[in-house]
Design a protein around this motif. Structure first.
Motif, PDB file in Angstrom:
ATOM      1  N   ALA A 159       2.447  -1.187  -4.430  1.00  0.00           N
ATOM      2  CA  ALA A 159       1.954  -1.505  -3.093  1.00  0.00           C
ATOM      3  C   ALA A 159       1.418  -2.937  -3.057  1.00  0.00           C
ATOM      4  O   ALA A 159       0.556  -3.301  -3.851  1.00  0.00           O
ATOM      5  N   CYS A 160       1.966  -3.742  -2.163  1.00  0.00           N
ATOM      6  CA  CYS A 160       1.563  -5.145  -2.003  1.00  0.00           C
ATOM      7  C   CYS A 160       1.618  -5.909  -3.320  1.00  0.00           C
ATOM      8  O   CYS A 160       0.866  -6.867  -3.529  1.00  0.00           O
ATOM      9  N   ASN A 161       2.479  -5.467  -4.217  1.00  0.00           N
ATOM     10  CA  ASN A 161       2.627  -6.054  -5.555  1.00  0.00           C
ATOM     11  C   ASN A 161       1.284  -6.167  -6.278  1.00  0.00           C
ATOM     12  O   ASN A 161       1.040  -7.091  -7.034  1.00  0.00           O
ATOM     13  N   ALA A 162       0.411  -5.188  -6.055  1.00  0.00           N
ATOM     14  CA  ALA A 162      -0.932  -5.223  -6.643  1.00  0.00           C
ATOM     15  C   ALA A 162      -0.932  -4.937  -8.145  1.00  0.00           C
ATOM     16  O   ALA A 162      -1.797  -5.404  -8.865  1.00  0.00           O
ATOM     17  N   GLN A 163       0.013  -4.149  -8.612  1.00  0.00           N
ATOM     18  CA  GLN A 163       0.093  -3.752 -10.021  1.00  0.00           C
ATOM     19  C   GLN A 163      -1.294  -3.362 -10.561  1.00  0.00           C
ATOM     20  O   GLN A 163      -1.827  -3.990 -11.465  1.00  0.00           O
TER      21      GLN A 163
ATOM     22  N   LYS B 148      -5.674  -2.752  -1.020  1.00  0.00           N
ATOM     23  CA  LYS B 148      -6.921  -2.012  -0.804  1.00  0.00           C
ATOM     24  C   LYS B 148      -7.080  -1.650   0.677  1.00  0.00           C
ATOM     25  O   LYS B 148      -7.431  -0.523   1.020  1.00  0.00           O
ATOM     26  N   ILE B 149      -6.813  -2.613   1.535  1.00  0.00           N
ATOM     27  CA  ILE B 149      -6.902  -2.365   2.975  1.00  0.00           C
ATOM     28  C   ILE B 149      -5.857  -1.335   3.394  1.00  0.00           C
ATOM     29  O   ILE B 149      -6.158  -0.373   4.106  1.00  0.00           O
ATOM     30  N   GLY B 150      -4.623  -1.499   2.934  1.00  0.00           N
ATOM     31  CA  GLY B 150      -3.556  -0.557   3.278  1.00  0.00           C
ATOM     32  C   GLY B 150      -3.861   0.851   2.806  1.00  0.00           C
ATOM     33  O   GLY B 150      -3.637   1.827   3.526  1.00  0.00           O
ATOM     34  N   SER B 151      -4.421   0.972   1.621  1.00  0.00           N
ATOM     35  CA  SER B 151      -4.784   2.283   1.081  1.00  0.00           C
ATOM     36  C   SER B 151      -5.839   2.950   1.946  1.00  0.00           C
ATOM     37  O   SER B 151      -5.768   4.144   2.237  1.00  0.00           O
ATOM     38  N   SER B 152      -6.794   2.165   2.374  1.00  0.00           N
ATOM     39  CA  SER B 152      -7.878   2.689   3.201  1.00  0.00           C
ATOM     40  C   SER B 152      -7.373   3.090   4.588  1.00  0.00           C
ATOM     41  O   SER B 152      -7.674   4.173   5.076  1.00  0.00           O
ATOM     42  N   VAL B 153      -6.581   2.220   5.207  1.00  0.00           N
ATOM     43  CA  VAL B 153      -6.075   2.486   6.556  1.00  0.00           C
ATOM     44  C   VAL B 153      -5.156   3.717   6.561  1.00  0.00           C
ATOM     45  O   VAL B 153      -5.237   4.558   7.444  1.00  0.00           O
TER      46      VAL B 153
ATOM     47  N   ASN C 198      -5.050   6.055   4.215  1.00  0.00           N
ATOM     48  CA  ASN C 198      -5.626   7.155   3.442  1.00  0.00           C
ATOM     49  C   ASN C 198      -4.643   7.637   2.376  1.00  0.00           C
ATOM     50  O   ASN C 198      -4.329   8.818   2.265  1.00  0.00           O
ATOM     51  N   GLN C 199      -4.141   6.675   1.613  1.00  0.00           N
ATOM     52  CA  GLN C 199      -3.118   6.929   0.604  1.00  0.00           C
ATOM     53  C   GLN C 199      -3.567   6.346  -0.735  1.00  0.00           C
ATOM     54  O   GLN C 199      -4.048   5.217  -0.788  1.00  0.00           O
ATOM     55  N   ASP C 200      -3.416   7.106  -1.799  1.00  0.00           N
ATOM     56  CA  ASP C 200      -3.796   6.655  -3.138  1.00  0.00           C
ATOM     57  C   ASP C 200      -2.626   5.915  -3.780  1.00  0.00           C
ATOM     58  O   ASP C 200      -1.866   6.493  -4.555  1.00  0.00           O
ATOM     59  N   TYR C 201      -2.465   4.653  -3.429  1.00  0.00           N
ATOM     60  CA  TYR C 201      -1.356   3.871  -3.959  1.00  0.00           C
ATOM     61  C   TYR C 201      -1.486   3.616  -5.459  1.00  0.00           C
ATOM     62  O   TYR C 201      -0.479   3.457  -6.145  1.00  0.00           O
TER      63      TYR C 201
END
Length: 177
Positions: A40-44, A91-96, A98-101
């Protein structure tokens, strides 16, 4: 007809050859492939600790409970995967959403790692049962340990018959065709 990749040969090995060490070049190839895994968002949001040799033999006791995972005594190399922080957009996408990326991303990276290991003739087993506190102390980290990958050479090359759900139980193809 579509040719299948050799990943169909991947299985959770529980009978390792204790006399064969894994070449560092093969571990590095697995790590390089793992780096290419989508996230997700290339966060690795993960970190891989590679433990080899005598350290691996000493760590194997942290994976055993009675007979459970007793095969780890013969494993020459472990990859210990910790959960790390997201970047801001993940982090924002996970919160918005409600997904455990993080868990998804760690799983994808482990799949890339183990698929590459299989292509290199190595055997693996993803382990979820371990003494996290003792592993954290050994690694000198406070990060959550999500999984451990046992890596080595199988004692024999015989593949077990795979017991899997039927295709209907796992997927449906929807198409306008």
């Amino acid at each position: 007809m579509v040719e299948r990749s050799n990943t169909k040969n991947r299985e959770s090995c529980r009978d390792y050859d204790p006399d064969r060490e894994v070449e560092i070049e093969k571990i590095e190839a697995c790590l390089e492939t793992m780096k290419l895994a989508p996230s997700a968002c290339n966060a690795q949001p993960y970190y891989y600790y590679i433990v080899r040799g005598d350290d691996a033999k000493n760590l194997s006791k942290y994976f055993q409970l009675g007979k459970m995972n007793s095969f780890t005594k013969d494993v020459s190399t472990f990859a210990i995967v910790t959960e790390e922080n997201y970047n801001l957009s993940a982090k924002i996408g996970s919160s918005v959403k409600n997904q455990d990326y993080k868990s998804i991303d760690i799983g994808i990276s482990a799949a890339y790692f183990t698929a590459e290991a299989t292509s290199l003739g190595l055997s693996t087993c993803i382990i979820g049962w371990f003494d996290e506190e003792k592993l954290q102390k050994f690694l000198k980290t406070k990060s959550k340990i999500r999984l451990v990958i046992a890596i080595g050479y199988a004692k024999n090359d015989d593949l077990r018959e795979k017991k899997r759900k039927t295709s209907d139980a796992l997927y449906k193809i929807i198409s306008e065709d």
